[in-house]
Design a protein around this motif. Structure first.
Motif, PDB file in Angstrom:
ATOM      1  N   LYS A   7       0.835  -1.198   0.000  1.00 23.70           N
ATOM      2  CA  LYS A   7       0.000   0.000   0.000  1.00 23.70           C
ATOM      3  C   LYS A   7       0.877   1.259   0.000  1.00 23.70           C
ATOM      4  O   LYS A   7       0.615   2.221  -0.707  1.00 23.70           O
ATOM      5  N   ARG A   8       1.939   1.227   0.779  1.00 25.39           N
ATOM      6  CA  ARG A   8       2.844   2.383   0.881  1.00 25.39           C
ATOM      7  C   ARG A   8       3.702   2.568  -0.369  1.00 25.39           C
ATOM      8  O   ARG A   8       3.988   3.686  -0.787  1.00 25.39           O
ATOM      9  N   PHE A   9       4.149   1.460  -0.958  1.00 25.62           N
ATOM     10  CA  PHE A   9       4.993   1.482  -2.154  1.00 25.62           C
ATOM     11  C   PHE A   9       4.348   0.603  -3.224  1.00 25.62           C
ATOM     12  O   PHE A   9       4.743  -0.542  -3.426  1.00 25.62           O
ATOM     13  N   PRO A  10       3.337   1.117  -3.927  1.00 20.04           N
ATOM     14  CA  PRO A  10       2.537   0.290  -4.842  1.00 20.04           C
ATOM     15  C   PRO A  10       3.237  -0.068  -6.151  1.00 20.04           C
ATOM     16  O   PRO A  10       4.220   0.563  -6.548  1.00 20.04           O
ATOM     17  N   GLY A  11       2.676  -1.074  -6.803  1.00 19.52           N
ATOM     18  CA  GLY A  11       3.086  -1.452  -8.150  1.00 19.52           C
ATOM     19  C   GLY A  11       4.552  -1.776  -8.287  1.00 19.52           C
ATOM     20  O   GLY A  11       5.112  -2.544  -7.514  1.00 19.52           O
ATOM     21  N   ASN A  12       5.181  -1.165  -9.260  1.00 24.85           N
ATOM     22  CA  ASN A  12       6.592  -1.421  -9.567  1.00 24.85           C
ATOM     23  C   ASN A  12       7.540  -0.472  -8.849  1.00 24.85           C
ATOM     24  O   ASN A  12       8.661  -0.254  -9.296  1.00 24.85           O
ATOM     25  N   TYR A  13       7.109   0.088  -7.743  1.00 24.62           N
ATOM     26  CA  TYR A  13       7.929   1.054  -7.016  1.00 24.62           C
ATOM     27  C   TYR A  13       9.301   0.468  -6.688  1.00 24.62           C
ATOM     28  O   TYR A  13      10.324   1.134  -6.828  1.00 24.62           O
TER      29      TYR A  13
END
Length: 87
Positions: free
Chosen positions: A6-12
């Motif tokens: 949630k804090r660092f979504p997807g391909n972060y």
């Protein structure tokens, strides 16, 4: 393990390593473990550890992303189990 939180979504996670000095991340499965080797410039180590801590606790695993990954792991296992080099 690279699908986000949630804090660092997807391909972060992948974007972080590439933007901050061309680092690298990967994952691999052997007969008895899965490991995630990483490399990045040392000045970004604290931020990388923050990302790691978050994904180890808060990884999001949506069903539509888990099913294809299960196939990847199963194929890796089949490859290891059928390898003549492994006793």
């Amino acid at each position: 393990m690279f699908k986000g939180t949630k804090r660092f979504p997807g391909n972060y996670f992948q974007n972080f390593t590439m933007v901050n000095g061309g680092g690298s991340i990967n994952g691999s499965t052997t007969l008895d473990m899965t490991f995630y080797p990483q490399a990045c410039p040392s000045k970004h180590l604290a931020a990388l550890m923050e990302l790691e801590a978050d994904r180890m606790v808060n990884l999001q695993l949506p069903e539509d992303q888990v099913t294809p990954e299960l196939r990847v792991v199963a194929n890796e296992r089949r490859g290891n189990e059928n390898s003549p080099a492994i006793c």
